[in-house]
Write a protein that holds these residues in place. Structure first.
Motif, PDB file in Angstrom:
ATOM      1  N   THR A   1       0.840  -1.202   0.000  1.00 12.09           N
ATOM      2  CA  THR A   1       0.000   0.000   0.000  1.00 12.09           C
ATOM      3  C   THR A   1       0.874   1.251   0.000  1.00 12.09           C
ATOM      4  OG1 THR A   1      -1.573  -1.242   1.333  1.00 12.09           O
ATOM      5  CG2 THR A   1      -1.947   1.121   1.172  1.00 12.09           C
TER       6      THR A   1
ATOM      7  N   THR B   1      -2.398   8.944  -6.001  1.00 12.33           N
ATOM      8  CA  THR B   1      -1.969   8.293  -4.749  1.00 12.33           C
ATOM      9  C   THR B   1      -2.957   7.200  -4.374  1.00 12.33           C
ATOM     10  OG1 THR B   1      -1.055  10.400  -4.023  1.00 12.33           O
ATOM     11  CG2 THR B   1      -1.375   8.737  -2.324  1.00 12.33           C
ATOM     12  N   ILE B   2      -4.235   7.548  -4.407  1.00 12.26           N
ATOM     13  CA  ILE B   2      -5.265   6.581  -4.017  1.00 12.26           C
ATOM     14  C   ILE B   2      -5.334   5.433  -5.029  1.00 12.26           C
ATOM     15  CG2 ILE B   2      -7.746   6.270  -3.591  1.00 12.26           C
ATOM     16  CD1 ILE B   2      -6.520   8.023  -1.475  1.00 12.26           C
ATOM     17  N   LEU B   3      -5.278   5.786  -6.309  1.00 11.74           N
ATOM     18  CA  LEU B   3      -5.402   4.761  -7.356  1.00 11.74           C
ATOM     19  C   LEU B   3      -4.256   3.753  -7.293  1.00 11.74           C
ATOM     20  CD1 LEU B   3      -6.927   3.811  -9.915  1.00 11.74           C
ATOM     21  CD2 LEU B   3      -5.420   5.263 -11.238  1.00 11.74           C
TER      22      LEU B   3
ATOM     23  N   GLY C   1      -2.144   3.299  -4.819  1.00 15.09           N
ATOM     24  CA  GLY C   1      -2.166   2.639  -3.496  1.00 15.09           C
ATOM     25  C   GLY C   1      -3.161   1.492  -3.489  1.00 15.09           C
ATOM     26  N   GLY C   2      -4.345   1.725  -4.050  1.00 13.15           N
ATOM     27  CA  GLY C   2      -5.393   0.701  -4.080  1.00 13.15           C
ATOM     28  C   GLY C   2      -4.998  -0.482  -4.956  1.00 13.15           C
ATOM     29  N   LEU C   3      -4.470  -0.191  -6.133  1.00 17.42           N
ATOM     30  CA  LEU C   3      -4.112  -1.284  -7.043  1.00 17.42           C
ATOM     31  C   LEU C   3      -2.957  -2.110  -6.476  1.00 17.42           C
ATOM     32  CD1 LEU C   3      -4.468   0.490 -10.522  1.00 17.42           C
ATOM     33  CD2 LEU C   3      -6.036  -1.138  -9.461  1.00 17.42           C
TER      34      LEU C   3
ATOM     35  N   THR D   1      -2.293  -2.475  -3.315  1.00 17.35           N
ATOM     36  CA  THR D   1      -2.832  -3.252  -2.191  1.00 17.35           C
ATOM     37  C   THR D   1      -3.463  -4.532  -2.720  1.00 17.35           C
ATOM     38  OG1 THR D   1      -3.278  -1.203  -1.008  1.00 17.35           O
ATOM     39  CG2 THR D   1      -4.428  -3.153  -0.216  1.00 17.35           C
ATOM     40  N   PHE D   2      -4.181  -4.402  -3.811  1.00 18.06           N
ATOM     41  CA  PHE D   2      -4.832  -5.575  -4.418  1.00 18.06           C
ATOM     42  C   PHE D   2      -3.769  -6.595  -4.867  1.00 18.06           C
ATOM     43  CE2 PHE D   2      -6.644  -7.622  -8.295  1.00 18.06           C
ATOM     44  CZ  PHE D   2      -7.619  -8.378  -7.654  1.00 18.06           C
TER      45      PHE D   2
ATOM     46  N   THR E   1     -10.720   7.154 -10.884  1.00 18.69           N
ATOM     47  CA  THR E   1     -10.124   6.558  -9.680  1.00 18.69           C
ATOM     48  C   THR E   1     -11.211   5.994  -8.774  1.00 18.69           C
ATOM     49  OG1 THR E   1      -8.294   8.115  -9.775  1.00 18.69           O
ATOM     50  CG2 THR E   1      -8.670   7.054  -7.664  1.00 18.69           C
TER      51      THR E   1
ATOM     52  N   VAL F   1     -11.291   2.076  -7.818  1.00 20.08           N
ATOM     53  CA  VAL F   1     -11.116   1.659  -6.418  1.00 20.08           C
ATOM     54  C   VAL F   1     -12.407   1.017  -5.896  1.00 20.08           C
ATOM     55  CG1 VAL F   1     -10.701   2.523  -4.073  1.00 20.08           C
ATOM     56  CG2 VAL F   1      -9.265   3.293  -5.949  1.00 20.08           C
TER      57      VAL F   1
ATOM     58  N   VAL G   1     -12.660  -2.575  -7.302  1.00 20.38           N
ATOM     59  CA  VAL G   1     -11.717  -3.515  -6.675  1.00 20.38           C
ATOM     60  C   VAL G   1     -12.138  -3.806  -5.233  1.00 20.38           C
ATOM     61  CG1 VAL G   1      -9.306  -3.910  -6.054  1.00 20.38           C
ATOM     62  CG2 VAL G   1      -9.837  -2.763  -8.180  1.00 20.38           C
TER      63      VAL G   1
ATOM     64  N   ILE H   1     -13.032  -7.574  -4.037  1.00 24.80           N
ATOM     65  CA  ILE H   1     -12.294  -8.359  -3.030  1.00 24.80           C
ATOM     66  C   ILE H   1     -13.214  -8.671  -1.846  1.00 24.80           C
ATOM     67  CG2 ILE H   1      -9.968  -7.585  -3.673  1.00 24.80           C
ATOM     68  CD1 ILE H   1      -9.922  -5.935  -1.115  1.00 24.80           C
TER      69      ILE H   1
ATOM     70  N   PHE I   1      -7.816  -0.821   2.047  1.00 24.01           N
ATOM     71  CA  PHE I   1      -8.732  -0.336   1.011  1.00 24.01           C
ATOM     72  C   PHE I   1      -9.752   0.640   1.609  1.00 24.01           C
ATOM     73  CE2 PHE I   1      -7.690  -3.100  -2.539  1.00 24.01           C
ATOM     74  CZ  PHE I   1      -7.999  -2.242  -3.569  1.00 24.01           C
TER      75      PHE I   1
ATOM     76  N   LEU J   1      -8.117   3.898   2.196  1.00 22.77           N
ATOM     77  CA  LEU J   1      -7.892   4.658   0.953  1.00 22.77           C
ATOM     78  C   LEU J   1      -9.206   5.182   0.383  1.00 22.77           C
ATOM     79  CD1 LEU J   1      -5.327   2.267  -0.784  1.00 22.77           C
ATOM     80  CD2 LEU J   1      -4.841   4.582  -0.020  1.00 22.77           C
TER      81      LEU J   1
END
Lengths: 187, 445
Positions: free
Chosen positions: A64, A110-112, A114-116, A118-119, B158, B162, B165, B169, B214, B217
């Motif tokens: 992350t 940052t969010i995008l 970070g999220g990807l 994390t996945f 975005t 997000v 995803v 999950i 998640f 974020l």
């Protein structure tokens, strides 16, 4: 079932109907020096994680952080470099590299990222896809209302000791790689 | 009302929730047929616009942003409640989210999918939609990152990515449950979708960590997306738009409309599929309380906009806000105030916010009111701008009404399809609400 395993290892699967019995089994197995078993449950229970991992945090957090840092740098990079490529185009009289206006893009990146990340981190560390996971773990009861404790590579010499612990802690069914079923009375 | 824990075992929760996937009540089939008819209607309207050009839409030189942008903002707003409920309420450990968050997340994803159609429709030349995105090209031209419209492209892309995803999950363990209750090809289908999930300690450990990150974020994303949408307006030097109150005002409105839409969608589904053990008055009352809070914020924002217009002594601001109340669109203003400020007040009475028909009717009124709010903001400011020679009356054309109806059909179609293919209630989280099976006590361990 045991044909695909090396000859010197053994599968042992125990099915539990009660969470406290499972936790007792984990504690006793750990106390007896046994490792390398997996626990399955139909829901996340922090008691199980605590018993097995003793509060060690998941490394997913580093994914992350890496993703978020990459995102903020990429957001700044794409906005400032593309603006610098056309410095004569100056909308609204703003500076060529205008941080307040680029902050939104940097935040979104940052969010995008970070999220990807994390996945991806979750996929890597959970071992997914797990289509080829050991057959002993593919018991539909483990997504229903039962907990499982599975050794996929136990030493055959430990068989009696492990089975004894599993039986004594209240397993409703104990199966070993040679398909012998140890019934537990009054479970 | 006190918290209501489902009074079921783990196995019963599995079977109750996924039973919907094995049967389709007649009312469901009728609903999906209606959605398909509306979608076809919208598709035909769009075909007309593609064939004959933007003249088919009712927009004119003054009101260049009409129903398409109104409806775009409306659906983005609807898409707020899902991630709010799933992420922010997860972080604050609010237990009532359990029953409603999966359907709310689905609503978010499909609402943002619906919203995403409207900038494309509004473009006219839909095939040039790739101009929105920065891509290397032989002319070395780049998009203008200083424009709020470009911020919006990034914010919505975005948010959608997000949300999808996060939604996906969250469903992995539940898709594994469906797999274990299926046979043949269906079993293989769900096994592929859940990546062979088996609920091992290793899987749960990293899954829960990832889910928490998640949520962390997604939480600021919820607040940022509608703020960015509001800047599409607030950054423009147009009377009635150029205001610093817009971001919190838009975010509150989005949460308000999203929670109302959750009530509108989930109440009939709960009755149709027999989910009262899992989704009940406790959940709907909490959603109504969220609406009450945000309705209060909206009422304050409406009042403050008018106050600041007067207090600023700016004649253009004063003119537009007086015109909103007494001008050509006075009916829209009054309808907005009634639906968003007055009608929800009935929920201050506990009996009204625990009475299902009242909850449902008021939620419908709020949905209408929030579309009217965006109509008020978007249309009135452009139809009555600085230059009196440019004042025009805008009314949506048949094509625009058709596309609006089609968007409702498109949204409902995906939502209904989802309800038959995936568990609409989070099974593993419902199990967390149930007391675990123990022989002795957990405290002794």
């Amino acid at each position: 079932m045991s044909a695909s395993l090396p000859a010197e290892t053994l599968r042992i699967k125990a099915v539990y109907g009660h969470l406290d019995c499972l936790l007792t089994a984990i504690e006793r197995l750990k106390h007896s020096g046994f490792q390398g078993f997996q626990v399955t449950s139909p829901l996340p229970r922090h008691e199980i994680e605590e018993a097995l991992y003793e509060g060690r945090p998941s490394p997913v957090r580093w994914w992350t952080l890496t993703g978020a840092v990459t995102g903020i740098v990429s957001g700044f990079g794409i906005t400032s470099l593309t603006a610098a490529a056309w410095p004569m185009a100056n909308p609204g009289g703003k500076p060529v590299v205008s941080l307040p206006t680029f902050a939104v893009i940097m935040f979104e990146c940052t969010i995008l990222f970070g999220g990807l990340c994390t996945f991806i981190g979750m996929i890597v560390h959970t071992g997914l896809p797990a289509w080829g996971i050991d057959k002993a773990l593919q018991d539909p009861r483990f997504s229903d209302d039962k907990f499982g404790l599975v050794f996929t590579g136990a030493n055959p010499g430990d068989r009696e000791r492990i089975v004894a612990i599993l039986q004594a802690t209240g397993a409703v069914e104990v199966t070993t790689g040679d398909a012998t079923v140890y019934e537990v009375p009054n479970a | 009302m006190e918290a209501v824990r489902p009074n079921v075992g783990y196995g019963t929760a599995n079977r109750d929730i996924i039973s919907v996937l094995h049967r389709a009540p007649v009312a469901y089939l009728v609903a999906i047929a209606c959605a398909l008819v509306l979608m076809s209607f919208g598709g035909y309207a769009w075909y007309q616009q593609l064939t004959w050009g933007m003249g088919k839409a009712g927009t004119n030189n003054a009101t260049f942003w009409g129903t398409y942008i109104v409806t775009f903002v409306f659906w983005i707003g609807i898409g707020h409640a899902g991630t709010l409920i799933s992420a922010i309420l997860f972080l604050v450990r609010s237990r009532w989210r359990t029953g409603v968050y999966r359907a709310s997340e689905a609503m978010t994803v499909f609402a943002v999918m619906t919203a995403g159609l409207f900038p494309v429709l509004h473009l006219g030349r839909a095939w040039q939609v790739y101009y929105f995105f920065p891509y290397p090209n032989q002319r070395e031209l780049w998009v203008n990152f200083k424009s709020p419209l470009m911020w919006d492209v990034f914010a919505i892309s975005t948010y959608f990515t997000v949300s999808v995803v996060f939604f996906y999950i969250g469903m992995l363990p539940d898709m594994a449950v469906v797999r274990d209750h299926s046979r043949g090809l269906l079993r293989k289908f769900y096994d592929v979708l859940c990546f062979g999930w088996r609920g091992t300690d290793r899987q749960w450990r990293h899954f829960m960590a990832a889910y928490g990150f998640f949520a962390a974020l997604a939480a600021p994303l919820v607040l940022s997306v509608h703020s960015v949408v509001s800047w599409d307006f607030a950054m423009a030097n147009t009377a009635g738009w150029h205001s610093t109150i817009f971001p919190p005002y838009f975010v509150a409105g989005a949460i308000f409309s999203g929670c109302a839409m959750v009530i509108t969608l989930l109440m009939p589904m709960t009755m149709l599929f027999g989910w009262k053990e899992y989704v009940n008055t406790w959940h709907f009352e909490n959603l109504a309380k969220m609406c009450l809070l945000t309705s209060g914020i909206l009422t304050y924002a409406y009042g403050m906009e008018h106050f600041i217009a007067w207090y600023s002594q700016n004649p253009h601001e004063q003119e537009i806000f007086m015109w909103r109340i007494f001008g050509d669109y006075d009916w829209a203003f009054l309808l907005m105030v009634f639906c968003n400020c007055v009608a929800p007040l009935v929920w201050y009475f506990p009996k009204a916010r625990t009475h299902w028909p009242t909850l449902f009717i008021v939620s419908l009124i709020i949905n209408v009111g929030m579309w009217m709010e965006r109509f008020n903001i978007v249309v009135s400011s452009t139809a009555h701008s600085f230059d009196p020679a440019m004042w025009r009356y805008y009314w949506p054309s048949g094509t625009e009404w058709g596309v609006l109806a089609g968007s409702v059909g498109w949204f409902c179609f995906w939502f209904l399809l989802f309800a038959r293919v995936m568990p609409s209630i989070a099974i593993s989280e419902v199990k967390e609400m149930v007391a675990p099976p123990v022989k002795g006590s957990l405290g002794a361990k």
